[in-house]
Design a protein around this motif. Structure first.
Motif, PDB file in Angstrom:
ATOM      1  N   PHE A 142       0.854  -1.087  -0.111  1.00  0.00           N
ATOM      2  CA  PHE A 142      -0.025  -0.115  -0.129  1.00  0.00           C
ATOM      3  C   PHE A 142       1.010   1.194  -0.052  1.00  0.00           C
ATOM      4  N   GLY A 143       1.849   1.146   0.987  1.00  0.00           N
ATOM      5  CA  GLY A 143       2.847   2.417   0.943  1.00  0.00           C
ATOM      6  C   GLY A 143       3.326   2.838  -0.321  1.00  0.00           C
ATOM      7  N   ILE A 144       3.702   1.912  -1.394  1.00  0.00           N
ATOM      8  CA  ILE A 144       4.499   2.271  -2.574  1.00  0.00           C
ATOM      9  C   ILE A 144       3.400   3.067  -3.122  1.00  0.00           C
ATOM     10  N   ARG A 145       2.156   2.417  -3.413  1.00  0.00           N
ATOM     11  CA  ARG A 145       1.061   3.074  -4.029  1.00  0.00           C
ATOM     12  C   ARG A 145       0.756   4.264  -3.421  1.00  0.00           C
ATOM     13  N   GLN A 146       0.806   4.580  -2.225  1.00  0.00           N
ATOM     14  CA  GLN A 146       0.513   5.711  -1.795  1.00  0.00           C
ATOM     15  C   GLN A 146       1.575   6.942  -2.181  1.00  0.00           C
ATOM     16  N   GLU A 147       2.816   6.364  -1.977  1.00  0.00           N
ATOM     17  CA  GLU A 147       4.195   7.423  -2.092  1.00  0.00           C
ATOM     18  C   GLU A 147       3.903   7.905  -3.825  1.00  0.00           C
ATOM     19  N   HIS A 148       3.531   7.082  -4.634  1.00  0.00           N
ATOM     20  CA  HIS A 148       3.391   7.489  -6.096  1.00  0.00           C
ATOM     21  C   HIS A 148       2.215   8.018  -6.464  1.00  0.00           C
ATOM     22  N   SER A 149       1.132   8.226  -5.534  1.00  0.00           N
ATOM     23  CA  SER A 149      -0.103   8.713  -6.050  1.00  0.00           C
ATOM     24  C   SER A 149      -0.297  10.244  -6.319  1.00  0.00           C
ATOM     25  N   ARG A 150      -0.928  10.904  -6.986  1.00  0.00           N
ATOM     26  CA  ARG A 150      -0.887  12.209  -7.058  1.00  0.00           C
ATOM     27  C   ARG A 150      -2.482  12.250  -7.438  1.00  0.00           C
ATOM     28  N   PRO A 151      -2.840  13.656  -7.357  1.00  0.00           N
ATOM     29  CA  PRO A 151      -4.308  13.870  -7.481  1.00  0.00           C
ATOM     30  C   PRO A 151      -4.708  13.401  -8.956  1.00  0.00           C
ATOM     31  N   ASP A 152      -4.071  13.515  -9.771  1.00  0.00           N
ATOM     32  CA  ASP A 152      -4.209  12.960 -11.279  1.00  0.00           C
ATOM     33  C   ASP A 152      -3.724  11.406 -11.510  1.00  0.00           C
ATOM     34  N   ARG A 153      -3.132  10.813 -10.567  1.00  0.00           N
ATOM     35  CA  ARG A 153      -2.781   9.541 -10.804  1.00  0.00           C
ATOM     36  C   ARG A 153      -3.085   8.664  -9.231  1.00  0.00           C
ATOM     37  N   ASP A 154      -4.214   8.381  -9.276  1.00  0.00           N
ATOM     38  CA  ASP A 154      -4.753   7.584  -7.981  1.00  0.00           C
ATOM     39  C   ASP A 154      -4.436   5.957  -8.206  1.00  0.00           C
TER      40      ASP A 154
ATOM     41  N   GLY B  95       9.720   1.876  -3.990  1.00  0.00           N
ATOM     42  CA  GLY B  95       9.176   2.409  -2.647  1.00  0.00           C
ATOM     43  C   GLY B  95      10.503   2.708  -1.814  1.00  0.00           C
ATOM     44  N   SER B  96      10.454   4.057  -1.260  1.00  0.00           N
ATOM     45  CA  SER B  96      11.313   4.525  -0.283  1.00  0.00           C
ATOM     46  C   SER B  96      11.605   3.960   1.212  1.00  0.00           C
ATOM     47  N   THR B  97      10.408   3.221   1.488  1.00  0.00           N
ATOM     48  CA  THR B  97      10.295   2.691   2.877  1.00  0.00           C
ATOM     49  C   THR B  97      10.114   1.084   2.589  1.00  0.00           C
ATOM     50  N   THR B  98      10.206   0.557   1.640  1.00  0.00           N
ATOM     51  CA  THR B  98       9.998  -0.900   1.466  1.00  0.00           C
ATOM     52  C   THR B  98      11.356  -1.651   1.233  1.00  0.00           C
ATOM     53  N   TRP B  99      11.493  -2.676   1.864  1.00  0.00           N
ATOM     54  CA  TRP B  99      12.642  -3.481   1.759  1.00  0.00           C
ATOM     55  C   TRP B  99      12.372  -4.927   2.157  1.00  0.00           C
ATOM     56  N   VAL B 100      13.241  -5.830   1.761  1.00  0.00           N
ATOM     57  CA  VAL B 100      13.226  -7.123   1.664  1.00  0.00           C
ATOM     58  C   VAL B 100      14.255  -7.817   2.414  1.00  0.00           C
ATOM     59  N   ALA B 101      14.053  -8.657   3.267  1.00  0.00           N
ATOM     60  CA  ALA B 101      15.062  -9.169   4.192  1.00  0.00           C
ATOM     61  C   ALA B 101      15.147 -10.694   3.849  1.00  0.00           C
ATOM     62  N   ILE B 102      16.288 -11.293   3.149  1.00  0.00           N
ATOM     63  CA  ILE B 102      16.375 -12.598   2.936  1.00  0.00           C
ATOM     64  C   ILE B 102      17.161 -13.184   4.056  1.00  0.00           C
ATOM     65  N   PRO B 103      16.549 -14.312   4.683  1.00  0.00           N
ATOM     66  CA  PRO B 103      17.387 -14.905   5.543  1.00  0.00           C
ATOM     67  C   PRO B 103      18.779 -15.574   5.266  1.00  0.00           C
ATOM     68  N   ARG B 104      19.622 -15.485   5.967  1.00  0.00           N
ATOM     69  CA  ARG B 104      20.918 -15.867   5.715  1.00  0.00           C
ATOM     70  C   ARG B 104      21.645 -16.872   6.617  1.00  0.00           C
ATOM     71  N   LYS B 105      21.624 -16.533   7.967  1.00  0.00           N
ATOM     72  CA  LYS B 105      22.190 -17.426   8.691  1.00  0.00           C
ATOM     73  C   LYS B 105      21.542 -17.034  10.349  1.00  0.00           C
ATOM     74  N   PHE B 106      21.496 -18.280  10.988  1.00  0.00           N
ATOM     75  CA  PHE B 106      21.168 -18.202  12.367  1.00  0.00           C
ATOM     76  C   PHE B 106      21.857 -18.586  13.217  1.00  0.00           C
ATOM     77  N   THR B 107      22.297 -17.967  14.416  1.00  0.00           N
ATOM     78  CA  THR B 107      23.237 -18.541  15.423  1.00  0.00           C
ATOM     79  C   THR B 107      22.694 -18.432  16.851  1.00  0.00           C
ATOM     80  N   ASP B 108      22.844 -19.573  17.461  1.00  0.00           N
ATOM     81  CA  ASP B 108      22.274 -19.480  18.896  1.00  0.00           C
ATOM     82  C   ASP B 108      23.235 -18.839  19.788  1.00  0.00           C
ATOM     83  N   VAL B 109      22.929 -17.817  20.234  1.00  0.00           N
ATOM     84  CA  VAL B 109      23.835 -16.979  21.189  1.00  0.00           C
ATOM     85  C   VAL B 109      23.352 -16.594  22.601  1.00  0.00           C
ATOM     86  N   THR B 110      22.491 -17.692  22.992  1.00  0.00           N
ATOM     87  CA  THR B 110      21.853 -17.673  24.312  1.00  0.00           C
ATOM     88  C   THR B 110      22.982 -17.528  25.288  1.00  0.00           C
TER      89      THR B 110
END
Ligand code: ASP
Length: 647
Positions: A42-54, A71-86
């Motif tokens: 939704f954020g990307i669509r809102q960011e690029h909407s204008r009165p003449d481009r809804d 989108g300026s506030t959209t990102w993707v995180a791809i899992p790479r590694k998991f380490t137990d640090v308990t």
């Protein structure tokens, strides 16, 4: 194990399985597209909407790479590694002595150090996730792609068909998906693993699994703590958000588009709160938890090895009682975040300036340098949602609540600035004088020091300066509480798990989980049974032409040429999901993508507190509906080809 979330290890196995499927794929066939929910982008669509481009109303289709929308506030995180640090986190806490605050701070500092070290790896974005309230800590390393571009989103009337009326409901007919492409170094990112699209789809009884990031569940809480969530989170949210929604719904036509995103998100949380309250009561979940707690207590009481668990449980109750004293005020402090933008930004700017003056590792985690780009982008983007008359009214409502707090919970800053009989007027004057609500001025403030902000003599900032010590005291109390919980909860959970005598899935904490399920319907009440699949025929039946059931003509037109009862839209399964699972891929037993999860049914909203197999149903959009839209409605052949769809 049929239900429940497993940890990341299972995901890696499943992902490997998906890759081991037959097929020597050409690079062109390798999916570079991310399929997710309509509401997630939704954020990307809102960011690029204008009165003449809804783009919110009309949706969007990029016919070429050049047309895609970043989108300026959209990102993707791809899992790479998991380490137990308990061990590392526990050792740091233990070395800090016996005070809960000291231990919590030391554990925090250790986590920050682990994260800083982890983020030395290029493109890494890391976090430490606590499982079972601190029984285990895992360092999660992801690769972050910040260049995400919108490729396709159907019109709102399709993606959000049924709107709030149908939210958390079945039967559902929302085409809640969107497609994006992630870029790395300016080139489309090609993932190592992906799920090829199944054109065969699903049918009742089929096995499916959901892989995603469930946000937060509360099944490990004691009955008393659950009751507090009910009374001091959901009930208060229902009331406050209900009033805010009432305000935003009355906004004039000029402001309606501006507040649309805020309204949607408040509505979603409000409906969720109502669902939680209704289902907690209907399922008597807190009584059941009380009985379960008692059984473990009895069992543990006779076993010296679990003496500490019995003590821990009693102390958890004491802590909860302590917290209750200021729970309503604490809730109002939390509500600054989703609340009036002027207050949210002013408090954030004041905090940022104070934190910036410290060395990075000593800063609040949310204000460390690694967060600045995101914070700034959010402050910039929020301007799209700012409509002053609405913001003033939300603020007035907020202050009314604050002035109604009990004697023990007063907020001194609010008491000082506002009088009960002139709240709206004082709020109005604040907005007249402040520059915090001016987008470009706010970005200048973003760079400024405490002295510079003070020198502005901006009344909204001055209110935030007055509030700051109270917000700090609240956060310190919360940290002390967290330190105590981290000491007590693991003891108690050890007893609960030992009593269960089998693996218990830890509560959701926004880490990757997988849930196994089957496509199936359910009985929401006596003498009613819901079948698990909805179709285009049902969508057309609901189409009154009035919001939120107002299909665009191009859908109605395309539907004339097909047997609508054969075009599937959504389906139910008994996967164990929650908020945050939106956009989670749903795959079949062969590792093929059959849909994207986007919701749960009304009776199942309180599954956050306990899983009930009778009503535990998640809702996914069927990938075949996306294919139909792309083919028959949008004539997006290029995109279909990219999705690897044979025609
Ligand atoms: N709609 C939710 C989400 O946004 C999913 C859910 O609550 O089941 O993650």
């Amino acid at each position: 194990m049929k239900h429940g979330w497993l940890k990341w290890a299972s995901f890696l196995c499943l992902a490997a399985l998906a890759q081991a499927e037959e097929g020597k794929w050409t690079p062109q066939q390798v999916l570079q597209l991310i399929l997710t929910n309509h509401h997630c982008l939704f954020g990307i669509r809102q960011e690029h909407s204008r009165p003449d481009r809804d783009l919110i109303t009309n949706g969007f289709l990029a016919r070429s790479r050049e047309e895609e929308l970043r989108g300026s506030t959209t990102w993707v995180a791809i899992p790479r590694k998991f380490t137990d640090v308990t061990k590392e986190v526990e050792a740091a806490g233990a070395a800090a002595g016996s005070g809960d605050l000291e231990r919590a701070k030391a554990a925090d500092a250790k986590q920050k150090a682990l994260i800083a070290d982890c983020e030395k790896t290029p493109e890494a974005r890391c976090r430490v996730a606590a499982f079972d309230g601190g029984l285990q800590y895992v360092l999660v390393e992801t690769m972050e792609l910040t260049d995400v571009r919108l490729v396709y989103a159907p019109p709102r009337a399709v993606g959000d068909y049924g709107g709030e009326t149908d939210n958390f409901r079945w039967p559902r007919h929302a085409g809640d998906f969107a497609i994006a492409r992630a870029y790395k170094d300016g080139q489309p990112y090609r993932p190592e693993f992906y799920f090829p699209i199944s054109q065969a789809g699903v049918k009742p009884g089929d096995f499916v699994m959901v892989l995603g990031y469930p946000g937060r569940t509360m099944r490990a809480l004691t009955a008393e703590e659950m009751a507090d969530q009910r009374d001091y989170l959901y009930k208060l949210r229902e009331e406050l958000y209900g009033q805010w929604i009432g305000i935003l719904e009355k906004v004039d036509a000029e402001g309606a588009i501006t507040v649309a995103a805020t309204l949607k998100s408040l509505n979603n949380s409000h409906t969720n709160a109502q669902g939680q309250l209704a289902a907690l009561a209907r399922g008597r979940l807190i009584d059941k938890q009380k009985a379960a707690d008692d059984r473990v207590m009895q069992w543990a009481a006779g076993r010296p090895a679990f003496a500490a668990a019995v003590e821990a449980k009693k102390n958890l109750e004491k802590l909860a009682a302590e917290r209750r004293r200021t729970a309503t005020r604490d809730y109002l402090f939390q509500a600054i975040q989703p609340g009036p933008l002027a207050l949210k930004h002013a408090t954030a700017l004041v905090r940022l300036a104070a934190e910036r003056a410290k060395p990075d590792a000593a800063r609040d985690a949310d204000y460390m340098e690694r967060e600045w780009t995101r914070l700034r982008a959010a402050m910039e983007r929020d301007q799209k949602s700012f409509y002053r008359p609405a913001d003033e009214a939300l603020f007035t409502c907020y202050v009314e609540h604050a002035l109604n707090l009990g004697e023990e919970e007063r907020i001194a800053a609010i008491d000082k600035v506002f009088q009960p009989d002139s709240i709206a007027r004082t709020v109005h004057l604040l907005y007249e004088a402040t520059r915090v609500t001016d987008g470009s001025e706010r970005l200048k403030m973003f760079q400024e020091s405490t002295e510079q902000l003070r020198a502005r003599r901006d009344p909204m900032l001055d209110l935030a300066f007055l509030l700051e010590p109270e917000l700090r005291a609240w956060q310190t109390a919360a940290k002390t509480h967290d330190g105590a919980v981290a000491r007590l909860r693991p003891e108690w959970r050890r007893a609960v798990i030992a009593y269960a005598g089998k693996p218990v899935a830890p509560d959701a904490n926004s880490t990757l989980r997988v849930s196994f399920a089957h496509v199936q319907g359910y009985a929401p009440r006596d003498a009613v049974f819901y079948t698990p699949q909805s179709t285009l025929a049902g969508m057309l039946e609901k189409n009154t032409g009035e919001e939120p059931f107002a299909l665009p003509e191009k859908i109605v037109e395309a539907a004339r040429g097909v047997d609508a009862a054969k075009i599937p839209i959504d389906f139910l399964a008994n996967a164990d999901t929650t908020g945050g699972n939106s956009g989670s891929p749903v795959v079949n037993g062969r590792g093929e993508l059959v849909g994207a999860n986007f919701d749960r049914v009304w009776e199942n909203v309180a599954n956050d507190f306990g899983y009930n197999p009778e009503i535990a149903r998640n809702i996914s959009v069927d990938v075949r509906f996306l294919l139909w839209l792309l083919k028959d409605v949008e004539k997006a052949d290029g995109l279909l080809q990219e999705l690897g769809v044979k025609r």
